[in-house]
Design an enzyme around this catalytic site. Structure first.
Site, PDB file in Angstrom:
ATOM      1  N   HIS A 162       0.289 -11.934   1.306  1.00  0.00           N
ATOM      2  CA  HIS A 162      -0.652 -11.246   0.654  1.00  0.00           C
ATOM      3  C   HIS A 162      -1.381 -11.910  -0.562  1.00  0.00           C
ATOM      4  O   HIS A 162      -2.713 -11.747  -0.743  1.00  0.00           O
ATOM      5  CB  HIS A 162       0.022  -9.884   0.215  1.00  0.00           C
ATOM      6  N   TYR A 168       0.799  -1.408  -0.092  1.00  0.00           N
ATOM      7  CA  TYR A 168      -0.179  -0.166  -0.144  1.00  0.00           C
ATOM      8  C   TYR A 168       0.782   1.352  -0.127  1.00  0.00           C
ATOM      9  O   TYR A 168       0.329   2.256  -0.115  1.00  0.00           O
ATOM     10  CB  TYR A 168      -0.961   0.149   1.192  1.00  0.00           C
TER      11      TYR A 168
END
Ligand code: A2P
Length: 318
Positions: A111, A49
């Site tokens: 992830h 992010y």
């Protein structure tokens, strides 16, 4: 008191947390400070992010006031795809800890079940990938287990794993994953995966619970259905004096999933937190669940371009 769920190896995770995907670095600092002040105790982060340093600044300043203690917070982050080799996991986690300015994470997740070459952040061509034969998920998992043994994180889990991939890991791992974080909302209700997780002591965390309307265009399809505009949410919302967003979050919590709505707006941060207090009737829960249309907003197409070893079918095993 915020509802929380026990994990299979102890500790409790707050049912609602703050999502930070797509939160711009210059906004996320303020948003996290605001959220912690409002009473959010769970923040969901990820290295990719690219805003963990700003979130870390918000943690540092808030913890320095002494009003909130580290042990009262639940902080999750995620291993990026370019660090899937066993000996790359701990260095990647250490970088995240340094960015977040923390000594440990509460939860660290793989992830994606997708491996990228070390120097690649986001892939352009097939040459940017490793296949799962080259870097098996079980190898990555050994690195996750080591990170936990070293005390860098308290719990470990996965994200975007199909039932098939999760099942393989549960059968083969010495230390089992405790969480699977996946897209989940009424258009993609994940009922089978949820049942599987619940019967195997894996907690399901629902991402994109509001339909993730702020995804960059590259991740969007033309004429996507807008989840927040579905009339049933408004109709049920009137009964509970709740907004459509709150009904979506109350639905997620009513199904015993963790939910991590993203917002950088103070009014919506407050609105979303308050949704954790709403209990929907089982009739309303099932009416909403019937909206399912097997629709993914984050369909993973990104991993399947130009000669990639990944296809939508081998990614999701369906
Ligand atoms: P904003 O950050 O400006 O509040 P998801 O969690 O599914 O990824 O959805 C995030 C999107 O939903 C963001 O565009 C966010 O905008 C918006 N959003 C967050 N909370 C609400 C809410 N309570 N009502 C409407 N939109 C919301």
């Amino acid at each position: 008191m915020m509802k929380s769920y026990p994990l299979s190896q102890g500790d409790r995770i707050p049912a609602l947390g703050l999502g930070t995907w797509k939160s711009a670095p210059d906004q996320v600092y303020q948003a996290v400070k605001e959220a912690l002040t409002l009473g959010y105790q769970h923040i969901d982060c990820a290295a990719i992010y690219r805003n963990e340093a700003e979130i870390g600044r918000a943690f540092t300043e808030t913890l320095a006031t002494g009003q909130i203690k580290r042990e009262d917070l639940w902080i999750t982050s995620k291993l990026w795809n370019n660090a899937h080799k066993q000996d790359q996991v701990i260095p990647a986690l250490k970088q995240t800890l340094s960015d977040l300015n923390l000594d440990y994470l509460d939860l660290y997740l793989i992830h994606w079940p997708v491996a990228l070459k070390e120097t690649v952040l986001l892939p352009d061509t097939g040459a940017d990938f490793y296949s799962l034969e080259e870097v098996p998920l079980l190898e990555t998992w050994l690195g996750m287990e080591e990170a936990k043994k070293e005390g860098l994180c308290r719990h470990i889990g996965v994200s975007n794993f199909s039932q098939t991939k999760l099942d393989q890991l549960l059968k083969n791992a010495a230390d089992k994953p405790e969480v699977n974080q996946v897209e989940c909302h009424p258009y993609f209700s994940q009922t089978d995966l949820l049942n599987y997780c619940q019967s195997n002591n894996v907690l399901l965390t629902a991402y994109s619970p509001l339909g993730s309307g702020d995804r960059p265009d590259a991740f969007k399809k033309e004429d996507e259905p807008v989840l927040l505009n579905h009339p049933l949410l408004k109709e049920i919302g009137e009964k509970y004096q709740a907004s459509p967003a709150q009904i979506l979050l109350a639905w997620a919590i009513g199904r015993e999933t963790v939910v991590i709505p993203k917002s950088v707006n103070p009014t919506r941060l407050k609105e979303n937190l308050a949704a954790a207090e709403i209990t929907l009737s089982s009739e309303d829960l099932s009416k909403i669940t019937q909206l399912d249309r097997h629709y993914r907003y984050v369909d993973g197409e990104f991993w399947t371009r130009d000669g990639s070893p990944y296809t939508l079918s081998n990614l999701w095993d369906e």
